[in-house]
Design a protein around this motif. Structure first.
Motif, PDB file in Angstrom:
ATOM      1  N   ASN A  84       0.790  -0.347  -0.283  1.00 38.10           N
ATOM      2  CA  ASN A  84       0.169  -0.005   0.141  1.00 38.10           C
ATOM      3  C   ASN A  84       0.787   1.124   0.210  1.00 38.10           C
ATOM      4  OD1 ASN A  84      -1.732   1.609   2.401  1.00 38.10           O
ATOM      5  ND2 ASN A  84      -1.958   1.528   0.534  1.00 38.10           N
ATOM      6  N   LEU A  85       0.808   2.266  -0.991  1.00 40.36           N
ATOM      7  CA  LEU A  85       1.570   3.236  -0.896  1.00 40.36           C
ATOM      8  C   LEU A  85       1.090   4.543  -1.031  1.00 40.36           C
ATOM      9  CD1 LEU A  85       4.077   0.978  -4.227  1.00 40.36           C
ATOM     10  CD2 LEU A  85       4.522   1.597  -2.098  1.00 40.36           C
ATOM     11  N   LYS A  86       1.965   5.717  -0.963  1.00 42.84           N
ATOM     12  CA  LYS A  86       1.607   6.828  -0.516  1.00 42.84           C
ATOM     13  C   LYS A  86       1.492   7.192  -2.184  1.00 42.84           C
ATOM     14  CE  LYS A  86       1.648  11.022   1.706  1.00 42.84           C
ATOM     15  NZ  LYS A  86       1.622  11.836   2.463  1.00 42.84           N
ATOM     16  N   VAL A 125      -1.280  -1.986  -4.184  1.00 43.49           N
ATOM     17  CA  VAL A 125      -0.109  -3.165  -5.021  1.00 43.49           C
ATOM     18  C   VAL A 125      -0.532  -4.400  -4.471  1.00 43.49           C
ATOM     19  CG1 VAL A 125       1.608  -3.512  -6.414  1.00 43.49           C
ATOM     20  CG2 VAL A 125       1.276  -0.835  -5.599  1.00 43.49           C
ATOM     21  N   LEU A 126      -1.196  -4.830  -5.558  1.00 46.16           N
ATOM     22  CA  LEU A 126      -2.007  -6.488  -4.644  1.00 46.16           C
ATOM     23  C   LEU A 126      -0.867  -7.785  -4.796  1.00 46.16           C
ATOM     24  CD1 LEU A 126      -5.882  -6.751  -6.120  1.00 46.16           C
ATOM     25  CD2 LEU A 126      -4.334  -5.796  -3.952  1.00 46.16           C
ATOM     26  N   THR A 127       0.286  -7.663  -4.332  1.00 48.09           N
ATOM     27  CA  THR A 127       1.646  -8.715  -4.726  1.00 48.09           C
ATOM     28  C   THR A 127       1.055 -10.049  -3.664  1.00 48.09           C
ATOM     29  OG1 THR A 127       1.912  -7.091  -2.446  1.00 48.09           O
ATOM     30  CG2 THR A 127       3.054  -6.807  -4.953  1.00 48.09           C
ATOM     31  N   SER A 128       0.010 -10.124  -3.153  1.00 49.12           N
ATOM     32  CA  SER A 128      -0.273 -11.170  -2.703  1.00 49.12           C
ATOM     33  C   SER A 128       1.292 -11.832  -1.866  1.00 49.12           C
ATOM     34  CB  SER A 128      -0.567 -12.428  -3.281  1.00 49.12           C
ATOM     35  OG  SER A 128      -2.339 -11.374  -3.318  1.00 49.12           O
ATOM     36  N   HIS A 129       2.246 -10.892  -1.129  1.00 52.33           N
ATOM     37  CA  HIS A 129       3.431 -11.627  -0.704  1.00 52.33           C
ATOM     38  C   HIS A 129       3.639 -12.511   0.514  1.00 52.33           C
ATOM     39  CE1 HIS A 129       2.943  -7.885   1.027  1.00 52.33           C
ATOM     40  NE2 HIS A 129       4.212  -8.223   1.726  1.00 52.33           N
ATOM     41  N   GLU A 158     -11.177  -9.804   1.876  1.00 49.82           N
ATOM     42  CA  GLU A 158     -10.688  -9.018   1.425  1.00 49.82           C
ATOM     43  C   GLU A 158     -11.555  -8.562  -0.157  1.00 49.82           C
ATOM     44  OE1 GLU A 158      -6.518 -11.873   2.611  1.00 49.82           O
ATOM     45  OE2 GLU A 158      -8.821 -12.678   2.273  1.00 49.82           O
ATOM     46  N   GLN A 159     -11.612  -9.255  -0.918  1.00 51.79           N
ATOM     47  CA  GLN A 159     -12.699  -9.203  -2.142  1.00 51.79           C
ATOM     48  C   GLN A 159     -13.520  -7.607  -1.660  1.00 51.79           C
ATOM     49  OE1 GLN A 159     -12.583 -10.424  -4.505  1.00 51.79           O
ATOM     50  NE2 GLN A 159     -10.567 -11.382  -3.625  1.00 51.79           N
ATOM     51  N   GLU A 160     -14.118  -7.627  -0.876  1.00 51.39           N
ATOM     52  CA  GLU A 160     -14.836  -6.320  -0.223  1.00 51.39           C
ATOM     53  C   GLU A 160     -14.665  -4.763  -0.189  1.00 51.39           C
ATOM     54  OE1 GLU A 160     -17.100  -7.091   3.002  1.00 51.39           O
ATOM     55  OE2 GLU A 160     -18.223  -8.475   2.558  1.00 51.39           O
ATOM     56  N   MET A 161     -13.001  -4.999   0.655  1.00 52.75           N
ATOM     57  CA  MET A 161     -12.218  -4.204   0.516  1.00 52.75           C
ATOM     58  C   MET A 161     -11.890  -3.902  -0.939  1.00 52.75           C
ATOM     59  SD  MET A 161     -11.449  -3.626   4.013  1.00 52.75           S
ATOM     60  CE  MET A 161     -13.642  -4.046   4.051  1.00 52.75           C
ATOM     61  N   ILE A 162     -11.597  -4.087  -1.828  1.00 54.99           N
ATOM     62  CA  ILE A 162     -11.010  -3.684  -3.000  1.00 54.99           C
ATOM     63  C   ILE A 162     -11.364  -2.872  -3.548  1.00 54.99           C
ATOM     64  CG2 ILE A 162     -10.756  -4.498  -5.721  1.00 54.99           C
ATOM     65  CD1 ILE A 162      -9.663  -7.264  -4.701  1.00 54.99           C
ATOM     66  N   ALA A 163     -13.334  -3.592  -4.036  1.00 52.19           N
ATOM     67  CA  ALA A 163     -14.554  -2.873  -4.312  1.00 52.19           C
ATOM     68  C   ALA A 163     -14.378  -1.735  -3.509  1.00 52.19           C
ATOM     69  CB  ALA A 163     -15.872  -2.786  -4.488  1.00 52.19           C
ATOM     70  N   PHE A 164     -13.685  -1.566  -2.166  1.00 51.07           N
ATOM     71  CA  PHE A 164     -14.327  -0.215  -0.842  1.00 51.07           C
ATOM     72  C   PHE A 164     -13.315   0.959  -1.935  1.00 51.07           C
ATOM     73  CE2 PHE A 164     -12.724   2.254   2.904  1.00 51.07           C
ATOM     74  CZ  PHE A 164     -13.426   2.233   2.893  1.00 51.07           C
ATOM     75  N   PHE A 165     -12.585   0.029  -1.474  1.00 49.16           N
ATOM     76  CA  PHE A 165     -10.931   1.335  -2.039  1.00 49.16           C
ATOM     77  C   PHE A 165     -10.613   1.691  -3.236  1.00 49.16           C
ATOM     78  CE2 PHE A 165      -8.602  -1.606   1.409  1.00 49.16           C
ATOM     79  CZ  PHE A 165      -8.444  -0.897   2.093  1.00 49.16           C
ATOM     80  N   ARG A 166     -11.522   1.635  -4.187  1.00 48.64           N
ATOM     81  CA  ARG A 166     -11.491   1.544  -5.333  1.00 48.64           C
ATOM     82  C   ARG A 166     -12.378   2.537  -5.437  1.00 48.64           C
ATOM     83  NH1 ARG A 166     -11.059  -3.907  -8.758  1.00 48.64           N
ATOM     84  NH2 ARG A 166      -8.899  -3.728  -8.676  1.00 48.64           N
ATOM     85  N   GLN A 204     -13.112   4.908  -2.939  1.00 45.04           N
ATOM     86  CA  GLN A 204     -12.677   6.290  -2.083  1.00 45.04           C
ATOM     87  C   GLN A 204     -11.459   6.559  -3.312  1.00 45.04           C
ATOM     88  OE1 GLN A 204     -13.106   6.799   1.119  1.00 45.04           O
ATOM     89  NE2 GLN A 204     -14.933   5.370   0.594  1.00 45.04           N
ATOM     90  N   GLY A 205     -11.169   5.886  -4.508  1.00 45.83           N
ATOM     91  CA  GLY A 205     -10.726   6.893  -5.370  1.00 45.83           C
ATOM     92  C   GLY A 205      -8.556   6.280  -5.575  1.00 45.83           C
ATOM     93  N   LEU A 206      -9.278   4.873  -4.895  1.00 46.35           N
ATOM     94  CA  LEU A 206      -7.555   4.494  -4.705  1.00 46.35           C
ATOM     95  C   LEU A 206      -7.453   3.727  -5.915  1.00 46.35           C
ATOM     96  CD1 LEU A 206      -7.742   5.364  -1.585  1.00 46.35           C
ATOM     97  CD2 LEU A 206      -6.029   3.524  -2.072  1.00 46.35           C
ATOM     98  N   GLU A 207      -6.078   3.387  -6.174  1.00 44.65           N
ATOM     99  CA  GLU A 207      -5.940   2.779  -7.658  1.00 44.65           C
ATOM    100  C   GLU A 207      -5.822   1.876  -6.899  1.00 44.65           C
ATOM    101  OE1 GLU A 207      -4.173   3.475 -11.009  1.00 44.65           O
ATOM    102  OE2 GLU A 207      -2.628   4.646  -9.881  1.00 44.65           O
ATOM    103  N   VAL A 208      -6.320  -0.130  -7.501  1.00 46.66           N
ATOM    104  CA  VAL A 208      -6.115  -1.063  -6.973  1.00 46.66           C
ATOM    105  C   VAL A 208      -5.766  -2.248  -8.292  1.00 46.66           C
ATOM    106  CG1 VAL A 208      -7.286  -3.275  -5.796  1.00 46.66           C
ATOM    107  CG2 VAL A 208      -7.838  -0.964  -5.188  1.00 46.66           C
TER     108      VAL A 208
END
Length: 329
Positions: A153-155, A230-234, A278-286, A288-292
């Protein structure tokens, strides 16, 4: 005469109770069980631990100390060892600081998913590593508490495709060699920052980013001071539910069984609820205007594994351990 008769009567009555089997029930006292964690009281894991406390309410006085209000991150193991704490949520990275072989459990792209991780810990590999913790740290591990898959997660708005794009990025990682190396394996410049100070560090630019599971990032409102995920899933993220060996050894078999069962229920809830979110969060952050978006995960995996195998950390790993973990199905 009345005094001696009363004493004989009392002793005889106690003997009768013991013969009848009532004494063990009377002698089994309620135990105080203080639990410490750095995660928020709004975290899914807090919900799981409230269930844990409720399950044990008839036998234990469970105290939940969250938000690092009792012990700061990284100090919980010492508190357990000194008898200042009965139970804690501890990081595998903190265990690896004292037991180098444990660093394999902190390496990137080790577990396929939460189910694979739990199978490893419940099998022979997990039993061997838990014995190391018991023998060398005097703690008893109840199980791994899953809290999602970690992503970057980056600024800065710089687009990330491969580890090379992470060069120069100040990525917050907790203190400790294993944590810091994880940041390096992602191609970043790892910067140690305590979890409780992370929001401010992102806000002020002291760090460029952080890595956590998506639900944790939302709970801590990191999306307010960053621009992209950035969905690195590391890393299949987990901490360890651990109790002091002294406390554990002082419990009856029935009490140990109750604590183990309550811990398993807490773990089950955490896995289920994090998977849902986890899947809900992707939609939420998008929203909010963030790139995912997903980078070249294969490139990240290849680079991370190359760095781990070439590092001094891997020298402490048991021979063949990666093959044994990969073979668990």
């Amino acid at each position: 005469m009345r005094t001696r008769f009363g004493r004989r009567f009392w002793l005889g009555g106690m003997a009768a109770l013991a013969a009848g089997g009532a004494m063990p029930a009377l002698a089994q006292q309620r135990r105080r069980l203080r639990f410490a964690a750095v995660f928020s009281d709004q975290d899914i894991r807090a919900e799981a631990m409230r269930g844990f406390a409720s399950d044990l309410a008839s036998q234990f006085d469970v105290e939940l100390h969250l938000n690092a209000t009792l012990f700061r991150q990284g100090t919980e193991i010492v508190a357990l060892q000194r008898g200042n704490l009965e139970m804690a949520n501890i990081a595998a990275q903190d265990v690896s600081r004292q037991i180098p072989a444990w660093s394999v459990m902190t390496s990137a792209y080790l577990f396929r998913d939460a189910a694979h991780m739990r199978q490893v810990f419940s099998g022979e590999v997990g039993q061997e590593f838990n014995r190391l913790a018991r023998d060398q740290l005097n703690i008893h591990i109840l199980g791994p508490l899953y809290f999602g898959t970690r992503h970057v997660n980056l600024k800065p708005r710089k687009r990330i495709a491969t580890p090379a794009d992470m060069a120069g990025m100040k990525l917050r990682m907790p203190p400790g060699e294993a944590w810091q190396f994880l940041g390096e394996a992602l191609g970043a410049n790892p910067t140690p920052v305590a979890f409780a100070e992370l929001y401010t560090a992102l806000q002020t630019g002291a760090v460029d980013g952080q890595d956590n599971p998506l639900p944790t990032s939302r709970t801590m409102r990191f999306h307010e001071v960053t621009t992209q995920f950035v969905l690195t899933s590391h890393l299949v993220a987990f901490d360890l539910l651990a109790v002091s060996a002294r406390f554990w050894d002082g419990l009856s078999d029935a009490q140990r069984g109750a604590v183990t069962a309550a811990a398993e229920r807490a773990i089950d809830l955490s896995v289920r609820r994090h998977a849902e979110q986890e899947q809900e969060m992707i939609a939420f952050f998008r929203a909010q205007g963030l790139e995912v978006y997903e980078p070249d995960v294969a490139a990240f995996r290849s680079e991370a594994q190359r760095r781990y195998l070439a590092s001094s950390l891997a020298q402490s790993w048991p021979t063949g351990i990666l093959d044994r973990i990969n073979a668990v199905r």
